[in-house]
Write an enzyme that holds these catalytic residues in place. Structure first.
Site, PDB file in Angstrom:
ATOM      1  N   PHE A 134      -7.491   8.446  -9.474  1.00  0.00           N
ATOM      2  CA  PHE A 134      -7.282   9.796  -8.916  1.00  0.00           C
ATOM      3  C   PHE A 134      -8.394  10.187  -7.954  1.00  0.00           C
ATOM      4  CE2 PHE A 134      -5.848   9.994 -13.497  1.00  0.00           C
ATOM      5  CZ  PHE A 134      -4.581   9.535 -13.225  1.00  0.00           C
ATOM      6  N   GLY A 142      -2.846   1.576 -11.596  1.00  0.00           N
ATOM      7  CA  GLY A 142      -1.661   2.090 -12.264  1.00  0.00           C
ATOM      8  C   GLY A 142      -0.511   2.322 -11.309  1.00  0.00           C
ATOM      9  N   THR A 143      -0.709   1.932 -10.050  1.00  0.00           N
ATOM     10  CA  THR A 143       0.239   2.272  -8.998  1.00  0.00           C
ATOM     11  C   THR A 143       1.362   1.264  -8.824  1.00  0.00           C
ATOM     12  OG1 THR A 143      -1.360   1.192  -7.599  1.00  0.00           O
ATOM     13  CG2 THR A 143      -1.392   3.587  -7.610  1.00  0.00           C
ATOM     14  N   ARG A 171       9.134   1.940   4.836  1.00  0.00           N
ATOM     15  CA  ARG A 171       9.721   0.966   3.913  1.00  0.00           C
ATOM     16  C   ARG A 171       9.246   1.248   2.482  1.00  0.00           C
ATOM     17  NH1 ARG A 171      12.384  -3.686   3.243  1.00  0.00           N
ATOM     18  NH2 ARG A 171      11.626  -5.146   1.666  1.00  0.00           N
ATOM     19  N   ILE A 172      10.187   1.325   1.563  1.00  0.00           N
ATOM     20  CA  ILE A 172       9.863   1.462   0.146  1.00  0.00           C
ATOM     21  C   ILE A 172       9.829   0.045  -0.423  1.00  0.00           C
ATOM     22  CG2 ILE A 172      10.612   2.429  -2.074  1.00  0.00           C
ATOM     23  CD1 ILE A 172       9.782   4.566   0.010  1.00  0.00           C
ATOM     24  N   THR A 211       8.595   1.290  -8.664  1.00  0.00           N
ATOM     25  CA  THR A 211       7.200   1.737  -8.693  1.00  0.00           C
ATOM     26  C   THR A 211       7.006   2.951  -7.784  1.00  0.00           C
ATOM     27  OG1 THR A 211       6.633   0.079  -7.033  1.00  0.00           O
ATOM     28  CG2 THR A 211       6.252  -0.518  -9.335  1.00  0.00           C
ATOM     29  N   LYS A 248       4.554   3.528   4.615  1.00  0.00           N
ATOM     30  CA  LYS A 248       3.655   4.683   4.637  1.00  0.00           C
ATOM     31  C   LYS A 248       3.150   4.884   3.210  1.00  0.00           C
ATOM     32  CE  LYS A 248       6.243   7.238   8.203  1.00  0.00           C
ATOM     33  NZ  LYS A 248       7.042   8.461   8.445  1.00  0.00           N
ATOM     34  N   GLU A 263      -0.039   9.603  -2.925  1.00  0.00           N
ATOM     35  CA  GLU A 263      -0.551  10.974  -2.987  1.00  0.00           C
ATOM     36  C   GLU A 263       0.391  11.985  -2.347  1.00  0.00           C
ATOM     37  OE1 GLU A 263      -5.206  10.774  -2.556  1.00  0.00           O
ATOM     38  OE2 GLU A 263      -4.283   9.076  -1.575  1.00  0.00           O
TER      39      GLU A 263
HETATM   40 MO1  MOS Z   1      -7.269   9.105  -3.725  1.00  0.00          MO
HETATM   41  S1  MOS Z   1      -8.070  10.953  -4.177  1.00  0.00           S
HETATM   42  O1  MOS Z   1      -7.502   9.055  -2.038  1.00  0.00           O
HETATM   43  O2  MOS Z   1      -8.341   8.033  -4.553  1.00  0.00           O
END
Ligand code: MOS
Length: 762
Positions: A246, A473-474, A651-652, A657, A724, A728
C-alpha cells in the site's frame, strides 16, 4: 466463468488462477520474517514517548538485568551510518530523520534504542524496562497547531516542479454564470498491511543479506549500502512474497541499516519484528490534506474556470507532498485553470506514498465539488461529466492516448440502476433507512519504468523467468508467467517465475501501479529475443535480411495473423541449433525514459514516466463508481450495501487478478471515506488509535455488494504490453461518491473525511 474469473472481452488475457495460490493457502509461501536464520539474536525497538525535544539519559540497569539481553543500542553507542536523501530528491529514504544519530527527537514514536537479546520475549521485556529521561518541548501536531510553518510546495520538493495553470482563472471565475467555492478535508491514514514491518540481517563475511518486506528491492539494497558505506554489490535483499504494501514499503526506512549495523557488530544474524503500533511511526503514512475548490460554469454546465488549492502536512525535516493538482487540473475540459499546493510542516514523522497518494485526497475534493455543481445546476451529475468530457487535457492541450471515462459512466450507471434514482435529496427511503445514490469519476496515471529480465527456455518447453519485481498481493507472478507462456507458446505449467530478490535483473518499485506495464513489457521483449534466435535457426535462407531482423518479434499480443507470430517448432529449432537451453537477458525502457534510465535502474533509482509527463500525449486509466448508502434516520448508522465500478485500463492481462485488484480498491475507497483515520492527540502530537482494534478497516460485514465491470479498451500508444496500471485506480473517487450519496440520502453535504454516524445531523 465465475464472478471471480470474468469472461475475457476483447484485448483481455485469460482469467487464470493465481500462480502462487496454492503456496499461499497452504502456508508454503515464505515471507521475510519466515526465513530461517542461523542462531539469530532478536531486536526490539524502544520508541520515543515524546514528539519533540531530546533524550537526556537512559537508565538501563533494569533492562540489562533481564536474562538473555545481549546489548542495548542507543545514540551513545549506535553504529555510525551515512545519511540518505529523500527518494523524491534523488535518494532512497522515506524520511531523512535518522534515529540514534543524536539525542534529538523529531517526532513521537521515533526509534531511540534497540534492545538485542537471545529471544524475542527477553528483548521485549528489557525494552519495556528501559527508562528514559527527556527534555520535552511543545510539539506542533497538525494544521492550525501553533508553530507550524507553511510554504508553497513548488521549489521545496524536486518532484513537484509546477502548479498547473492556464488561461485567466480569476477573470473567468468572476464572470461565470454559476460559481461554487467549497473546502474539503482528508485525515491522516496508515497503511496497516497484514505483514508487520520486519527486518532480518545476516552477514556472510563482507556480504549482507536482508530479508525484509519491500516494494523495491533494488532501492533498499542500494540505500542500505549507501548508509553502511559499502559497495551495493555486497548487499542482497530477498522477499519473494510481501504481505501487503500500500506504499509503506516503497522507500527505505531507517530501521534497516540500523539492524544491519548491529548484526555486523555482533557478528550474528539479527531479526526485528516491529509491533503494530511501532509501524505507525517508524514508516510513512498518508498525511492529512485540505483543499479549496472554485468552479465557474455556464448554465449548460460547461466549466469555464477551475481552481484547486491544496495543503498537505509534512514533517519538519522533509518536504514530502503528493501534489494531486497534476491530475485534477487535467481531468475535465476547462479553458481557465489555476492551482496551488502548499506544505505545512509539523513535528511528525515524514509521510509518504499510500494507496493512490495524489488522487485519493485530491479527487475527493474535485469530485465532491462536481457533485455540488450538478446540484446548483439542477443537472444529473453523470451529464455534468459528459458535458465536460474531453479528448485533450486542458493545461498543455495534449491528447489522451485513450479515454473511456464516459463509457465507464454509462456501463456502471446501467449496472447500478442509476435511472431509478429520484434526484431530490431525502426522497428515497425504506423503513428507518434513508437511501442515497452517488457517483464519481476515477482516474490514475499510466506509469512505466525501465525493467530488465532474464528468460531461459529448455528444449522441453520448461521456462524460467527472472525479474526483481514484487508480489505484493497483486498477481504479479501470475501475469508475468502468463506473458512468458503466451509469448513463447509454452504451457503455463512449464513457466517458473522468480521475483523479490535483488540478485535478479532489476525492475522498478512496485508503486504507482507501474509493475504490470513495466515487467511484462520487459519479459515480452526478452521472450522475443529468444524467439528470434530460435526462428533464425530454422529460417529458410530465402528470407530477406529485413525479415531476418524482425522474425520472432511479436506484434500486439492479440495479433495472431502476423507472420512473425507464427508458431515455432521448439524441438526442431533446438536441434538445429544443437543446444539444450536458450537464455536471454534484456533491458527494456519505455518511450520517453531519460538517458540515464538503465544506470539509474541498476542503482535503485526510480525513473517512472507516463501520466501527464509524456511529451506529446497524456496517458491515464479511467473509471466510474456508483454507490448506494443507507443512513438510519434514528441512529445515523451508515451502511454501504452496493459499490459498482466500471474501469478501462488498456489491455487487461488477467481478468481474475484485475477484478480482484479493483474490488479491493473499491473496498479501500469506501474504507477511506467511512472508516479509516488516525486520530492525533494534538497536545502531544501522538497517534492515539495505533492498533488494528481502534484503527478501523472494513471487514466482510461492512462490504455487502461489490461489482467490478471491466471495459474493453485497446491503447497502442503506451507500452508494448498495452497495459495501464489499475492497482490504484479503484480506490480513487470512492470517497467522493460516498459523500455524494450521503448528500442524496440526507440533504447534508459532508466535506470532511471520514464520515461517521456522529457527523450526520439530519
Ligand atoms: Mo503505491 S502507494 O504507489 O505503493
Amino acid at each position: 466463468m465465475t464472478a471471480a474469473a470474468p469472461e475475457p472481452k476483447a484485448n483481455m488475457g485469460k482469467p487464470l488462477s493465481r500462480y502462487d495460490a496454492v503456496s499461499k493457502v497452504t502456508g508454503r509461501a515464505t515471507y521475510a520474517s519466515d526465513m530461517p536464520l542461523a542462531n539469530p539474536a532478536y531486536a526490539f525497538l524502544v520508541t520515543s514517548a515524546i514528539a519533540k525535544g531530546r533524550v537526556d539519559g537512559f537508565d538501563l540497569d533494569d533492562a540489562r538485568a533481564v536474562r538473555g539481553v545481549i546489548d542495548i543500542v542507543t545514540h551513545e553507542n549506535a553504529p555510525k551510518l551515512k545519511e540518505s536523501k529523500l527518494f523524491s530528491n534523488g535518494g532512497y529514504a522515506g524520511t531523512t530523520i535518522q534515529p540514534l544519530k543524536s539525542p534529538d527527537i523529531a517526532h513521537d514514536g521515533q526509534i531511540i534504542a534497540v534492545v538485542i537479546a537471545e529471544s524475542y520475549e527477553a528483548a521485549r521485556e528489557a525494552a519495556n524496562r528501559v527508562k528514559v529521561r527527556y527534555t520535552i518541548a511543545a510539539p506542533s501536531a497538525t494544521f492550525d497547531s501553533p508553530g507550524t510553518t507553511t510554504a508553497a510546495a513548488k521549489g521545496q520538493n524536486a518532484q513537484f516542479k509546477e502548479d498547473p495553470k492556464v488561461g485567466d482563472f480569476a477573470g473567468a471565475f468572476e464572470a461565470a454564470e454559476i460559481q461554487l467555492t467549497a473546502s474539503y478535508d482528508t485525515p491522516t491514514q496508515h497503511h496497516n498491511p497484514m505483514e508487520l514491518f520486519t527486518t532480518s540481517c545476516a552477514w556472510i563475511g563482507d556480504d549482507l543479506v536482508i530479508y525484509e518486506p519491500s516494494q523495491y528491492v533494488y532501492g533498499l539494497k542500494n540505500g542500505v549500502a549507501e548508509q553502511l558505506g559499502i559497495d551495493a554489490g555486497k548487499v542482497r535483499v530477498v522477499n519473494p512474497y510481501v504481505g501487503g504494501g500500500f506504499g509503506s514499503r516503497g522507500s527505505m526506512t531507517p530501521r534497516t541499516a540500523i539492524i544491519a549495523g548491529i548484526a555486523r557488530r555482533l557478528n550474528r544474524p539479527v531479526k526485528l519484528v516491529a509491533t503494530r503500533d511501532q509501524g505507525f511511526t517508524i514508516t510513512t503514512y498518508r498525511a492529512e490534506t485540505r483543499h479549496e475548490i472554485k468552479l465557474g460554469a455556464s448554465r449548460d454546465g460547461r466549466l469555464v474556470a477551475l481552481r484547486h488549492e491544496g495543503a498537505e502536512l509534512s514533517s519538519r525535516a522533509d518536504a514530502y507532498c503528493v501534489g494531486g493538482t497534476k491530475t485534477t487540473t487535467r481531468l475535465y475540459a476547462c479553458p481557465n485553470v489555476d492551482s496551488l499546493v502548499s506544505i505545512v510542516r509539523a513535528d511528525r514523522n515524514t509521510p509518504g506514498f499510500m494507496r493512490s497518494p495524489p488522487e485519493v485526497p485530491y479527487l475527493f475534493a474535485l469530485e465532491s465539488a462536481m457533485d455540488e455543481l450538478a446540484v446548483k445546476l439542477n443537472m444529473d451529475p453523470v451529464e455534468l461529466r459528459r458535458v465536460n468530457d474531453t479528448t485533450n487535457e486542458p493545461i498543455g492541450g495534449k491528447p489522451y492516448t485513450s479515454r473511456s471515462l464516459m463509457a465507464c459512466f454509462d456501463e456502471a450507471a446501467k449496472a447500478f440502476g442509476w435511472a431509478q434514482r429520484s434526484p431530490q435529496p431525502k426522497s428515497m427511503a425504506e423503513g428507518d433507512w434513508l437511501i442515497g445514490y452517488g457517483c464519481a469519476a476515477t482516474c490514475y496515471p499510466t506509469q512505466m519504468g525501465p525493467a530488465a529480465a532474464r528468460v531461459r527456455l529448455q528444449r522441453d518447453g520448461r521456462t524460467r523467468v527472472e525479474i526483481a519485481g514484487h508480489e505484493i498481493g497483486t498477481g504479479a507472478y501470475t501475469v508475468i508467467a502468463q506473458t512468458a507462456a503466451e509469448r513463447l507458446g509454452v504451457p503455463l505449467e512449464k513457466v517458473a517465475v522468480f521475483m523479490g530478490d535483488s540478485d535478479l535483473p532489476p525492475a522498478p518499485v512496485a508503486g504507482g501501479s507501474n509493475s504490470t506495464a513495466s515487467t511484462c513489457s520487459a519479459v515480452m521483449m526478452v521472450c522475443d529475443q529468444i524467439r528470434q534466435r530460435l526462428f533464425k535457426a530454422v529460417m529458410p535462407d530465402s528470407l530477406t535480411d529485413k525479415a531476418k531482423e524482425t522474425v520472432g518479434i511479436g506484434q500486439a499480443p492479440t495479433t495472431q495473423a502476423a507472420k512473425s507470430d507464427r508458431p515455432l517448432d521448439l524441438e526442431k529449432a533446438f536441434d538445429t541449433l544443437g543446444v539444450g537451453v536458450v537464455e536471454e537477458y534484456g533491458e527494456w525502457k519505455p518511450e520517453g525514459a531519460p538517458l540515464d534510465s538503465f544506470r539509474a535502474m541498476h542503482s535503485g533509482h526510480v525513473r517512472l514516466v507516463g501520466g501527464h509527463q509524456m511529451k506529446d500525449k497524456i496517458a491515464y486509466a479511467f473509471g466510474a463508481e456508483f454507490v448506494e448508502v443507507r443512513v438510519n434516520r434514528f441512529t445515523h448508522e451508515i451502511r454501504c450495501p452496493r459499490l459498482v465500478g466500471a474501469f478501462a485500463a488498456g489491455r487487461i492481462m488477467n481478468p481474475r487478478t484485475a477484478r480482484s485488484q479493483l474490488m479491493g480498491g473499491l473496498i479501500w475507497g469506501m474504507s477511506s471515506a467511512l472508516l479509516e483515520a488516525t486520530e492525533i492527540d494534538e497536545r502531544n502530537a501522538r497517534y492515539v488509535n495505533d492498533n488494528l482494534a481502534d484503527y478501523l478497516v472494513p471487514v466482510n460485514a461492512d462490504v455487502a455488494g461489490v461489482e467490478v465491470i471491466l471495459l474493453s479498451e485497446q491503447d497502442d500508444h503506451i507500452n508494448p504490453a498495452g497495459a495501464k496500471g489499475l492497482g490504484e485506480l479503484a480506490n480513487v473517487g470512492t470517497n467522493a461518491a460516498i459523500c455524494n450519496a450521503l448528500y442524496h440520502a440526507t440533504g447534508q453535504r459532508i466535506r470532511k473525511l471520514p464520515v461517521r454516524l456522529e457527523n450526520i445531523e439530519v
